[in-house]
Design an enzyme around this catalytic site. Structure first.
Site, PDB file in Angstrom:
ATOM      1  CG  HIS A  46       1.377   5.064   4.260  1.00 24.52           C
ATOM      2  ND1 HIS A  46       0.634   5.036   5.414  1.00 24.52           N
ATOM      3  CD2 HIS A  46       2.018   3.869   4.198  1.00 24.52           C
ATOM      4  CE1 HIS A  46       0.824   3.881   6.030  1.00 24.52           C
ATOM      5  NE2 HIS A  46       1.662   3.156   5.314  1.00 24.52           N
ATOM      6  CG  HIS A  49      -0.211  -0.253   2.518  1.00 21.90           C
ATOM      7  ND1 HIS A  49       0.152  -1.517   2.933  1.00 21.90           N
ATOM      8  CD2 HIS A  49       0.237   0.593   3.481  1.00 21.90           C
ATOM      9  CE1 HIS A  49       0.787  -1.437   4.093  1.00 21.90           C
ATOM     10  NE2 HIS A  49       0.862  -0.162   4.443  1.00 21.90           N
TER      11      HIS A  49
HETATM   12  P1  AMP Z   1       2.331   0.062   7.209  1.00 25.62           P
HETATM   13  O1  AMP Z   1       3.044   0.254   8.512  1.00 25.62           O
HETATM   14  O2  AMP Z   1       2.947   0.825   6.075  1.00 25.62           O
HETATM   15  O3  AMP Z   1       2.120  -1.413   6.898  1.00 25.62           O
HETATM   16  O4  AMP Z   1       0.920   0.732   7.397  1.00 25.62           O
HETATM   17  C1  AMP Z   1      -0.249   0.068   7.689  1.00 25.62           C
HETATM   18  C2  AMP Z   1      -1.291   1.142   7.868  1.00 25.62           C
HETATM   19  O5  AMP Z   1      -2.576   0.552   7.790  1.00 25.62           O
HETATM   20  C3  AMP Z   1      -1.214   1.859   9.225  1.00 25.62           C
HETATM   21  O6  AMP Z   1      -1.023   3.251   9.006  1.00 25.62           O
HETATM   22  C4  AMP Z   1      -2.568   1.574   9.868  1.00 25.62           C
HETATM   23  O7  AMP Z   1      -3.084   2.653  10.606  1.00 25.62           O
HETATM   24  C5  AMP Z   1      -3.423   1.252   8.653  1.00 25.62           C
HETATM   25  N1  AMP Z   1      -4.571   0.389   8.923  1.00 25.62           N
HETATM   26  C6  AMP Z   1      -4.583  -0.772   9.606  1.00 25.62           C
HETATM   27  N2  AMP Z   1      -5.832  -1.296   9.611  1.00 25.62           N
HETATM   28  C7  AMP Z   1      -6.610  -0.445   8.914  1.00 25.62           C
HETATM   29  C8  AMP Z   1      -7.997  -0.430   8.572  1.00 25.62           C
HETATM   30  N3  AMP Z   1      -8.832  -1.389   8.959  1.00 25.62           N
HETATM   31  N4  AMP Z   1      -8.450   0.611   7.845  1.00 25.62           N
HETATM   32  C9  AMP Z   1      -7.622   1.598   7.447  1.00 25.62           C
HETATM   33  N5  AMP Z   1      -6.319   1.639   7.735  1.00 25.62           N
HETATM   34  C10 AMP Z   1      -5.810   0.629   8.456  1.00 25.62           C
END
Ligand code: AMP
Ligand code: ZN
Length: 146
Positions: free
Chosen positions: A108, A106
């Site tokens: 950001h 993903h």
């Molecule tokens: P990463 O550390 O780059 O893997 O980021 C994962 C991101 O996903 C974090 O910023 C979380 O806050 C976000 N996240 C986790 N679960 C959800 C969810 N159900 N809906 C939206 N964002 C999420």
């Protein structure tokens, strides 16, 4: 593939299937974008591929391009909204050591403004700049693998 990397245990695949809710920003045949549940700043968006790719290496490169294109559109939309946004960071954590916590690639898109409390932390060695020779040696290691 480990348990945490499986599609069955993937939070984002559950969002894609409609099992988990999200606040959607954009959707097409290849990617969707929605608000991060724990935003760095209001308007923090995640752009994800519809295909379950744990890591960048698993992601089709055209889909990777699409991820960036939609990220650009989202960044423009944030800037054109009334959300506080003086700058934007794109961040993609590929692998645990890079801070990845959800095993579905993903991007950001993070709106930034002065004194928002977010930032990058550098080690001491960052401040000792490498020589051109050292840079060239590292460049060669990478370029010969492209
Ligand atoms: P990463 O550390 O780059 O893997 O980021 C994962 C991101 O996903 C974090 O910023 C979380 O806050 C976000 N996240 C986790 N679960 C959800 C969810 N159900 N809906 C939206 N964002 C999420
Ligand atoms: Zn997934």
């Amino acid at each position: 593939m480990s348990n945490k990397e499986s599609k069955e245990n993937c939070i984002f695949c559950k969002i894609l299937s409609g099992e988990f809710e999200c606040s959607e920003i954009y959707s097409d045949d290849t990617v969707i974008a929605f608000l991060d549940i724990q935003p760095v700043n209001p308007g923090h968006v995640l752009v994800i591929p519809r295909e379950h790719a744990c890591y960048l290496k698993d992601l089709d490169k055209d889909v990777g391009g699409k991820l960036f294109q939609v990220g650009q559109k989202v960044a423009e939309a944030i800037r054109n909204s009334d959300l506080k946004c003086e700058g934007v960071n794109f961040l993609l954590a590929d692998g645990e050591a890079a801070g990845q916590e959800v095993w579905h690639t993903h991007l950001h898109v993070v709106p930034r403004f002065e004194n928002d409390g977010f930032g990058f932390k550098f080690s001491e060695k960052y401040f000792e700049k490498p020589s051109r020779e050292e840079l060239n040696q590292v460049a060669e290691k990478i370029s010969k693998k492209i």
